[in-house]
Design a protein around this motif. Structure first.
Motif, PDB file in Angstrom:
ATOM      1  N   TYR A  52      -1.446  78.875 144.149  1.00  0.00           N
ATOM      2  CA  TYR A  52      -1.501  78.502 144.841  1.00  0.00           C
ATOM      3  C   TYR A  52      -1.148  78.761 146.383  1.00  0.00           C
ATOM      4  CZ  TYR A  52      -1.946  73.839 142.449  1.00  0.00           C
ATOM      5  OH  TYR A  52      -2.201  72.812 141.244  1.00  0.00           O
TER       6      TYR A  52
ATOM      7  N   GLU B 104      -4.498  73.776 146.697  1.00  0.00           N
ATOM      8  CA  GLU B 104      -4.756  75.299 146.160  1.00  0.00           C
ATOM      9  C   GLU B 104      -4.504  75.741 147.537  1.00  0.00           C
ATOM     10  OE1 GLU B 104      -6.663  76.017 142.711  1.00  0.00           O
ATOM     11  OE2 GLU B 104      -6.458  74.283 142.320  1.00  0.00           O
TER      12      GLU B 104
ATOM     13  N   TRP C  75       3.080  80.744 145.999  1.00  0.00           N
ATOM     14  CA  TRP C  75       4.317  81.126 144.793  1.00  0.00           C
ATOM     15  C   TRP C  75       4.940  82.855 145.289  1.00  0.00           C
ATOM     16  CZ3 TRP C  75      -1.020  82.684 144.867  1.00  0.00           C
ATOM     17  CH2 TRP C  75      -1.048  83.623 144.055  1.00  0.00           C
TER      18      TRP C  75
ATOM     19  N   THR D  48       0.217  74.495 149.140  1.00  0.00           N
ATOM     20  CA  THR D  48       0.985  73.723 148.952  1.00  0.00           C
ATOM     21  C   THR D  48       2.186  75.723 148.517  1.00  0.00           C
ATOM     22  OG1 THR D  48       3.020  73.045 147.816  1.00  0.00           O
ATOM     23  CG2 THR D  48       1.376  74.076 146.605  1.00  0.00           C
ATOM     24  N   THR D  49       3.662  75.686 148.727  1.00  0.00           N
ATOM     25  CA  THR D  49       4.533  76.515 148.175  1.00  0.00           C
ATOM     26  C   THR D  49       4.888  76.487 146.601  1.00  0.00           C
ATOM     27  OG1 THR D  49       6.383  76.765 149.329  1.00  0.00           O
ATOM     28  CG2 THR D  49       4.281  77.650 150.518  1.00  0.00           C
ATOM     29  N   GLY D  50       5.121  77.956 146.043  1.00  0.00           N
ATOM     30  CA  GLY D  50       6.486  77.502 144.868  1.00  0.00           C
ATOM     31  C   GLY D  50       5.577  77.344 143.673  1.00  0.00           C
ATOM     32  N   ARG D  51       3.966  77.443 143.266  1.00  0.00           N
ATOM     33  CA  ARG D  51       3.435  77.215 142.496  1.00  0.00           C
ATOM     34  C   ARG D  51       2.065  78.518 141.852  1.00  0.00           C
ATOM     35  NH1 ARG D  51       0.261  71.261 141.299  1.00  0.00           N
ATOM     36  NH2 ARG D  51      -0.042  72.351 140.014  1.00  0.00           N
ATOM     37  N   LYS D  52       2.345  78.769 140.747  1.00  0.00           N
ATOM     38  CA  LYS D  52       1.366  80.122 140.592  1.00  0.00           C
ATOM     39  C   LYS D  52      -0.117  79.797 141.372  1.00  0.00           C
ATOM     40  CE  LYS D  52       1.083  84.059 137.980  1.00  0.00           C
ATOM     41  NZ  LYS D  52       1.545  85.020 136.745  1.00  0.00           N
TER      42      LYS D  52
END
Length: 335
Positions: free
Chosen positions: A173, A254, A223, A167-171
């Motif tokens: 990941y 992740e 991220w 996914t995107t937008g999470r550190k």
């Protein structure tokens, strides 16, 4: 992204040893290969039995002994291959209760993109075999087991399910990379222990689930707007049956490929990407110990997972939801 090496087996003083050999390129991009260490920005590597934890490394050879021949891979003709694929499809519909239909437009797109990835990776599709095709498109998030035929685009669907990729937008990941990733005998995979992390999550699913380890691979940092790359341990595995399996079909991981437990058992039981492991199991007790005792290895077994992305194909995005709904709700086989 790193290439994947095929093993050469040697006999030295009664011991079996593995030595790296030239292998296939496994990615779209031509990126310099770094040493196999986790991204420093990520800190400590994943703990054992959690998503992204590496498999035990196989020891390098001490010296250059004489090679030992492994048994050849089974080769079916097209009629035999289609008959075996039909049998696998029947088993899939009975053993994987979360099976999905595959609309024709998606099937055609996946075949075209997979063939392109195989060509880019110089992967030798030299016999009829099962390919695991994963569509990382955030709006699709599907896996399809497919009979791939050399010199033909008339491939046959065996079964399909929802998955979750990076996914995107999470550190910390990462976006699951596209490319061809091989279940090589250079890396001995493992089975989940069923342990939970600090949040009570079984990252690799219940005890006994297979974890297929494709080694260190380059992936975009989801991220960062720049999408600079780092290395991840790319794996395919089950996920927590209580909290996470019901969320499959959405980007969430992740960077690994999360699959349903029933699909994990199906691939494992039929040995669908264990072609190299089956050969090694004839001479190496470690591979025999990892493989299921009750497995019935298909003669169509391959070794490759092909990650594609249909995000730029509007015809795939516009598939009617009703055309891709679940096709069966029969109880799955427990492993």
């Amino acid at each position: 992204m790193q290439g994947v090496n095929c093993p050469t087996l040697f006999l030295l003083a009664g011991s079996l040893l593995l030595a790296p050999a030239t292998g296939w390129a496994t990615a779209q991009q031509d990126v310099p290969v770094a040493s196999p260490t986790p991204d420093k920005e990520k800190g400590q590597p994943a703990q054992a039995d959690q998503e992204g934890a590496p498999s035990p490394a196989l020891p390098p050879p001490v010296e250059a002994p004489l090679p030992i021949d492994l048994p050849p891979l089974p080769v079916l003709n097209e009629d035999e291959a289609r008959e075996e694929a039909t049998r696998l499809n029947h088993d899939f519909r009975h053993e994987v209760p979360v099976a999905l239909k595959v609309p024709t437009v998606r099937k055609e797109a996946w075949i075209a993109l997979a063939q392109k990835q195989l060509e880019l990776a110089s992967y030798p599709l030299d016999r009829p075999q099962v390919l695991v095709i994963v569509d990382r498109n955030p709006a699709v998030q599907r896996l399809c087991l497919m009979l791939a035929l050399p010199h033909s685009s008339d491939w046959q669907v065996i079964g399909s399910t929802k998955v979750s990729t990076g996914t995107t937008g999470r550190k910390f990941y990462y976006i699951t990379p596209t490319g061809v990733f091989v279940n090589t005998a250079d890396i001995l995979g493992y089975r989940a222990l069923g342990t939970k992390n600090a949040n009570g999550i079984m990252g690799n699913g219940i005890k006994g689930m297979r974890v297929w380890d494709f080694g260190w691979q380059w992936a975009e940092k989801g991220w960062l707007p720049s999408r600079e790359k780092g290395q991840i341990r790319l794996e395919m595995h089950a996920t927590d049956p209580v909290y996470l399996e019901s969320r499959l079909g959405h980007v969430a991981s992740e960077g690994c490929i999360r699959i349903p437990a029933s699909l994990n058992v199906f691939i494992d039981k039929h040995g669908l990407i264990d072609a190299e492991y089956e050969r090694m199991a004839t001479v190496d007790i470690r591979f025999r110990a990892l493989l299921r005792k009750d497995r019935v290895a298909s003669p169509l077994a391959g070794a490759a997972v092909v990650v594609v992305d249909t995000s730029d194909m509007p015809e795939v995005m516009n598939v009617n939801t009703a055309d891709a709904k679940a096709v069966t709700h029969r109880p799955g086989v427990k492993g």
